[in-house]
Motif scaffolding. Structure first.
Motif, PDB file in Angstrom:
ATOM      1  N   ALA A 225      78.085 -35.780 -42.923  1.00  0.00           N
ATOM      2  CA  ALA A 225      79.708 -35.529 -42.159  1.00  0.00           C
ATOM      3  C   ALA A 225      79.236 -35.613 -40.447  1.00  0.00           C
ATOM      4  CB  ALA A 225      80.019 -33.932 -41.850  1.00  0.00           C
ATOM      5  N   ALA A 226      78.502 -35.896 -40.426  1.00  0.00           N
ATOM      6  CA  ALA A 226      77.884 -36.424 -38.122  1.00  0.00           C
ATOM      7  C   ALA A 226      78.118 -37.774 -38.043  1.00  0.00           C
ATOM      8  CB  ALA A 226      77.076 -35.127 -37.950  1.00  0.00           C
ATOM      9  N   ALA A 227      77.055 -38.309 -39.362  1.00  0.00           N
ATOM     10  CA  ALA A 227      77.375 -40.120 -39.603  1.00  0.00           C
ATOM     11  C   ALA A 227      78.980 -40.676 -39.711  1.00  0.00           C
ATOM     12  CB  ALA A 227      76.658 -40.051 -40.282  1.00  0.00           C
ATOM     13  N   LEU A 228      79.237 -39.779 -40.745  1.00  0.00           N
ATOM     14  CA  LEU A 228      80.735 -40.924 -40.950  1.00  0.00           C
ATOM     15  C   LEU A 228      81.696 -40.193 -39.840  1.00  0.00           C
ATOM     16  CD1 LEU A 228      81.579 -39.585 -44.164  1.00  0.00           C
ATOM     17  CD2 LEU A 228      81.071 -41.232 -43.818  1.00  0.00           C
ATOM     18  N   PHE A 229      81.836 -38.947 -38.616  1.00  0.00           N
ATOM     19  CA  PHE A 229      82.502 -38.808 -38.174  1.00  0.00           C
ATOM     20  C   PHE A 229      81.750 -40.219 -36.916  1.00  0.00           C
ATOM     21  CE2 PHE A 229      83.362 -34.469 -39.090  1.00  0.00           C
ATOM     22  CZ  PHE A 229      84.304 -34.798 -40.093  1.00  0.00           C
ATOM     23  N   LEU A 230      80.479 -40.376 -35.989  1.00  0.00           N
ATOM     24  CA  LEU A 230      80.359 -40.929 -34.883  1.00  0.00           C
ATOM     25  C   LEU A 230      80.403 -42.466 -35.387  1.00  0.00           C
ATOM     26  CD1 LEU A 230      76.894 -39.320 -34.363  1.00  0.00           C
ATOM     27  CD2 LEU A 230      78.739 -38.810 -32.779  1.00  0.00           C
ATOM     28  N   TRP A 231      80.516 -43.022 -36.830  1.00  0.00           N
ATOM     29  CA  TRP A 231      80.285 -44.203 -36.970  1.00  0.00           C
ATOM     30  C   TRP A 231      82.132 -44.489 -37.112  1.00  0.00           C
ATOM     31  CZ3 TRP A 231      84.541 -45.973 -40.602  1.00  0.00           C
ATOM     32  CH2 TRP A 231      84.014 -47.675 -40.883  1.00  0.00           C
ATOM     33  N   ALA A 232      83.135 -43.430 -37.248  1.00  0.00           N
ATOM     34  CA  ALA A 232      84.177 -43.745 -37.087  1.00  0.00           C
ATOM     35  C   ALA A 232      84.937 -44.103 -36.140  1.00  0.00           C
ATOM     36  CB  ALA A 232      85.320 -42.743 -38.112  1.00  0.00           C
ATOM     37  N   ALA A 233      84.340 -43.314 -34.864  1.00  0.00           N
ATOM     38  CA  ALA A 233      84.803 -43.718 -33.677  1.00  0.00           C
ATOM     39  C   ALA A 233      84.646 -44.301 -32.846  1.00  0.00           C
ATOM     40  CB  ALA A 233      84.144 -41.866 -33.125  1.00  0.00           C
ATOM     41  N   ARG A 234      83.020 -44.644 -33.050  1.00  0.00           N
ATOM     42  CA  ARG A 234      81.947 -46.177 -32.479  1.00  0.00           C
ATOM     43  C   ARG A 234      82.863 -47.362 -32.788  1.00  0.00           C
ATOM     44  NH1 ARG A 234      76.573 -48.018 -32.145  1.00  0.00           N
ATOM     45  NH2 ARG A 234      76.477 -49.173 -31.009  1.00  0.00           N
TER      46      ARG A 234
END
Length: 249
Positions: A225-234
């Motif tokens: 979940a953290a990876a998806l949120f970070l990828w989407a934001a970046r």
């Protein structure tokens, strides 16, 4: 305007975060982190009534309740310790009595009580076991708090129609995943050290319980979940920067 890829990543990340929170909450509230299995012969030979009375109403002593759990198929959790004893619902002795689980919760002062190098002999405190014990019940609470805070930040981001706070949500979930992993590591290390100082009797086997596996499952879910949120934001930030530069040009 939010690209469909980013919206999909946010939805999947939210679902994974919700599943991880449910799994971790169930794991914290149940007692099947570690369980002992003793042979039937030893279980019958033990004085179950006296052991049960001492376990349920006796003074809090690590050596005493550990030995009772060894002999009565005990299970250990972050907040609970349990034993499996014959049911006392009938006044007569049944040939095959029905077994029931009886549990005692660790109080907050007991969670902060010191551990000793030789359980039962309160002379030399074992700082490593003491802090492992305290971390194993504090870290999952910190993990759940971080996920809850990340959820609040995400709701605020939706209300403000801003994608920027999503980066903070990803960082919070990453920290929560590390806290969950730390919980499992502290618990396993504490159990291993306890068995070194107070080993189970011959024939008694210890094994990991399903509550611990739930905590293990919640860790990768939080990291994903953290990876998806970070990828989407970046990715959204890079795309927005390029679009702004293109319009200016």
């Amino acid at each position: 305007m939010v690209d469909n890829r980013y919206a999909t990543a946010l939805v999947i990340g939210s679902v994974l975060s919700l599943l991880a929170t449910v799994y971790l909450s169930v794991a914290v509230g149940t007692q099947h982190w570690y369980q002992y299995s003793c042979p039937p012969v030893k279980r019958e030979g033990s004085n179950a009534s006296e052991l049960r009375e001492e376990f349920l109403n006796g003074e809090f002593d690590e050596k005493t309740y550990s030995e009772t759990m060894f002999r009565l198929n005990g299970t250990l959790g972050l907040w609970w310790r349990c034993i499996l004893v014959p049911s006392q619902s009938h006044w007569f002795k049944e040939p095959e009595p029905k077994m029931e689980t009886q549990c005692v919760s660790f109080t907050l002062p007991q969670q902060f009580s010191p551990k000793y190098k030789y359980p039962g002999i309160h002379n030399e405190e074992d700082l490593l076991r003491t802090y492992l014990w305290r971390c194993q019940f504090l870290l999952p609470l910190v993990s759940l708090a971080l996920v809850f805070l990340g959820g609040l930040v995400g709701v605020c981001a939706c209300l403000c129609r801003s994608f920027t706070p999503t980066l903070g949500v990803g960082v919070l979930h990453l920290l929560a995943g590390l806290c969950t992993l730390g919980t499992v590591c502290c618990f396993l290390a504490g159990v291993d050290l306890l068995q070194q100082y107070s080993p189970p009797p011959e024939g008694v086997e210890g094994s990991l319980g399903w509550s611990l596996y739930l905590a293990l499952i919640s860790f990768p879910l939080q990291i994903m979940a953290a990876a998806l949120f970070l990828w989407a934001a970046r990715s959204h930030r890079k795309n927005y920067t390029r679009m702004t530069a293109y319009r200016v040009a």
